[in-house]
Design an enzyme around this catalytic site. Structure first.
Site, PDB file in Angstrom:
ATOM      1  CG  HIS A  79      -0.276   2.970   5.103  1.00 54.36           C
ATOM      2  ND1 HIS A  79      -0.295   1.798   4.358  1.00 54.36           N
ATOM      3  CD2 HIS A  79       0.436   2.680   6.229  1.00 54.36           C
ATOM      4  CE1 HIS A  79       0.372   0.860   5.005  1.00 54.36           C
ATOM      5  NE2 HIS A  79       0.824   1.365   6.144  1.00 54.36           N
ATOM      6  CB  CYS A  97      -0.936   0.013   1.212  1.00 54.16           C
ATOM      7  SG  CYS A  97      -1.993  -1.431   1.345  1.00 54.16           S
TER       8      CYS A  97
END
Length: 669
Positions: free
Chosen positions: A133, A73
């Site tokens: 993130h 990710c």
């Protein structure tokens, strides 16, 4: 003169408004762990209805060979948002505790502007909603609000539950402030925020929205009423995945409808992409007919659903079959916005290729490097290291797109040529990184302490207290100067009340004592429990008394028996609660000192270690474990002060020895 100035300003405002009115809006939608087959327009499966995604894809151009820059990710997203191979600034893996030195903090380098920062310079309003993130948990400078986004609503970590029945703060921010999360399904909540943002926009100033809804990343959680629509799917995991993807599709439909209602759709470009491939064993997604999955450099890990919608510049019903990458999103958008990139980008503006002004391939080669995985692809061949099987593989990708035949032993010249290409590319990358693999990154490990001064990743809940929330600290004095603390709001229940964290700030190996700061106007007894796989272990000194004087008190719990084993949760039990006086809690913090913390600065510094400096070959770095609420440290060598710092590390000459160092917290008046 005054009249002339007023007239000139009016002309400038008029002109800028006219320029803005002609500039397109941009929405970039980043799905999470979405399988290559799990969109209807790819026509590989029929069990997931994605009508809104399909409508946009068929009215624009979808890329059959659309790649991301990483099979996981965070690095994938950092490449997308900078238009640059993220390896250039060390973003080779998800943010994790390991790195070569404490000097390294995960995040998008300040030397590489994000798409939001570039568009902001061009007069755009900017918003990010959903999963980030990309840093910020260790340094506030890396949160979205400080990376070019005027507005942010979402969570900083890599994954989140989709439900928040307890109304507890869970790593969530609005702009730069921790917030409580409403009791609403997460994808729909992010859809609500996107619609609200669009409803606030007009045609006078363009906007950019980065919408990253976390779907369909695990955990597999879906609304019951949506699951009921897919009762015909027998596999329970697949049923949940299908329902989660359907909810995301419906919210994309709501976003499109909001654009229509604001008369903004015709002047809005929408980009849709997944951050990496699906992971069948984790979220029941499908990448077929591609080989591999998330975390691998097979096609299933890095080739993803990817399309662009903008009818005024991109013809409908296009299937573009040449190799493109997520790096191309930023230069394509900046070209439409009329903004010259600050830095040279690795991506290209796709518009000339899509409109057949340029019939060549946008890219002759693409590269990957993630932790200890690496790969290179040109128009014909793909060479990569298969980590699982500890083998370098070669595929003639032009004739074998599904990677069925490894021909490494048959074409040594191609292996050598591609290896040289990769080596030349890798020589321009940063030598440092961070992540979860110390063998590939470095053995320094961040020792995170879960104070409420920082954002809390744990999900605190209670059936006894009326509410659990993070609030400003109204009594910043004495041993606790935190800005924010946990507030346990009293209801009707009295006696023994519990609050529980599903994933505890667990005790590290070698740390025997848990510290807990408590404040209230009523006395009670506090018990702390660590919950293991089979049973809860209560601290040996469980009956810590709080006197109810409305002052912060540090309670210390002895967990010598625990010996660093993993914890499945932590429970705080308050006994003898008889009055309607709320309880405040802070700093669930571990060390090897059994004394109560009285003034913070007298607490002994622990875990002192030395590491080579990443940035200065002539220096070394001394690092130690942070002490809560200590704003500055004094470093002494052989009894003499050699420096002060507000960090938990300091540069030293190489010849300095650890045994001669003394580090203490300093009082700041």
């Amino acid at each position: 003169m005054k009249y002339y100035k007023a007239w000139a300003i009016g002309v400038l405002l008029f002109c800028s408004t006219q320029v803005w009115a002609q500039s397109p809006n941009f929405i970039v939608i980043v799905a999470d762990d979405l399988g290559y087959s799990d969109v209807g327009y790819h026509q590989y499966r029929t069990d997931i209805p994605t009508p809104n995604i399909d409508a946009l894809a068929t009215k624009g151009v979808h890329f059959t060979e659309g790649y991301v820059t990483a099979p996981v990710c965070a690095p994938s997203r950092s490449g997308l948002l900078t238009g640059t191979y993220q390896q250039r600034f060390g973003f080779k893996d998800n943010p994790g505790p390991f790195r070569p030195s404490p000097e390294i903090v995960p995040g998008i380098s300040h030397d590489y502007p994000t798409l939001a920062q570039e568009l902001k310079e061009a007069g755009y309003k900017t918003a990010a909603i959903g999963k980030w993130h990309l840093g910020g948990q260790e340094d506030n400078a890396y949160i979205p609000y400080n990376k070019g986004f005027d507005y942010y609503y979402g969570f900083l970590g890599g994954a989140s539950s989709y439900y928040f029945e307890d109304h507890a703060t869970q790593f969530f921010l609005e702009n730069d402030t921790p917030i409580q999360t409403p009791n609403k399904y997460l994808t729909t909540l992010f859809g609500d925020k996107a619609v609200e943002y669009i409803q606030q926009q007009d045609q006078e100033q363009p906007f950019f929205m980065y919408w990253a809804p976390n779907a369909v990343h695990s955990p597999l959680e879906a609304p019951k009423e949506v699951l009921a629509q897919f009762s015909h799917i027998e596999d329970p995991m697949r049923k949940k995945l299908v329902a989660m993807q359907y909810v995301m599709d419906q919210n994309i439909g709501r976003i499109v409808q909001a654009l229509k209602e604001q008369s903004l759709l015709e002047n809005t470009m929408i980009v849709f992409i997944s951050d990496n491939g699906g992971k069948p064993n984790d979220n029941a997604s499908y990448n077929l007919p591609l080989n591999g999955q998330k975390g691998t450099l097979y096609e299933g890990g890095i080739r993803v659903p990817y399309f662009m919608y903008y009818p005024s510049k991109i013809a409908a019903n296009q299937k573009y079959e040449k190799m493109v990458t997520s790096l191309d999103i930023m230069p394509t958008i900046l070209s439409l916005a009329g903004k010259t990139p600050t830095n040279a980008l690795d991506g290209v503006d796709l518009l000339p290729y899509l409109n057949e002004v340029d019939n060549k391939a946008p890219h002759q080669d693409l590269y990957w490097k993630n932790a200890n995985k690496w790969g290179v692809r040109d128009l014909e061949w793909k060479l990569f290291y298969d980590q699982k099987n500890d083998k370098v593989r070669l595929y003639h990708i032009a004739n074998d797109p599904y990677e069925e035949h490894d021909v490494y032993d048959q074409y040594p010249n191609e292996v050598e040529r591609l290896t040289q290409m990769y080596t030349a590319w890798d020589s321009k990358n940063a030598t440092y990184s961070w992540g979860w693999n110390p063998a590939a990154i470095g053995k320094y490990k961040v020792d995170n302490q879960f104070t409420f001064e920082e954002l809390i990743s744990e999900k605190f809940s209670s059936v006894d207290f009326e509410d659990v929330m993070v609030v400003p600290n109204t009594k910043k004095e004495g041993l606790n100067t935190s800005n924010q603390v946990m507030h346990l709001k009293m209801g009707e229940k009295k006696g023994t009340l519990k609050v529980f964290a599903r994933y505890s700030p667990m005790m590290k190996k070698g740390h025997r004592f848990g510290h807990l700061k408590v404040r209230s106007k009523q006395p009670f007894t506090v018990t702390m429990k660590l919950n293991g796989d089979t049973k809860a272990i209560t601290s040996q000194k469980a009956h810590k008394e709080y006197n109810g004087n409305d002052e912060w008190q540090d309670l210390v719990f002895d967990f010598s028996e625990w010996k660093g084993k993993k914890s499945k949760g932590i429970t705080l039990e308050f006994s003898g609660v008889e009055h309607n006086e709320d309880i405040f809690v802070d700093d669930i913090w571990w060390n090897n000192q059994g004394k109560e913390i009285i003034d913070n600065v007298s607490t002994k510094v622990e875990n002192v270690a030395l590491y080579p400096s990443i940035y200065n070959e002539d220096k070394q770095v001394v690092v130690w474990k942070n002490i809560p609420n200590v704003e500055q440290y004094i470093i002494k060598y052989k009894g003499e002060v050699i420096g002060t710092t507000d960090k938990n590390y300091h540069l030293l000459p190489k010849e300095y020895e650890k045994k001669e160092l003394n580090i203490k917290g300093a009082k700041i008046n």
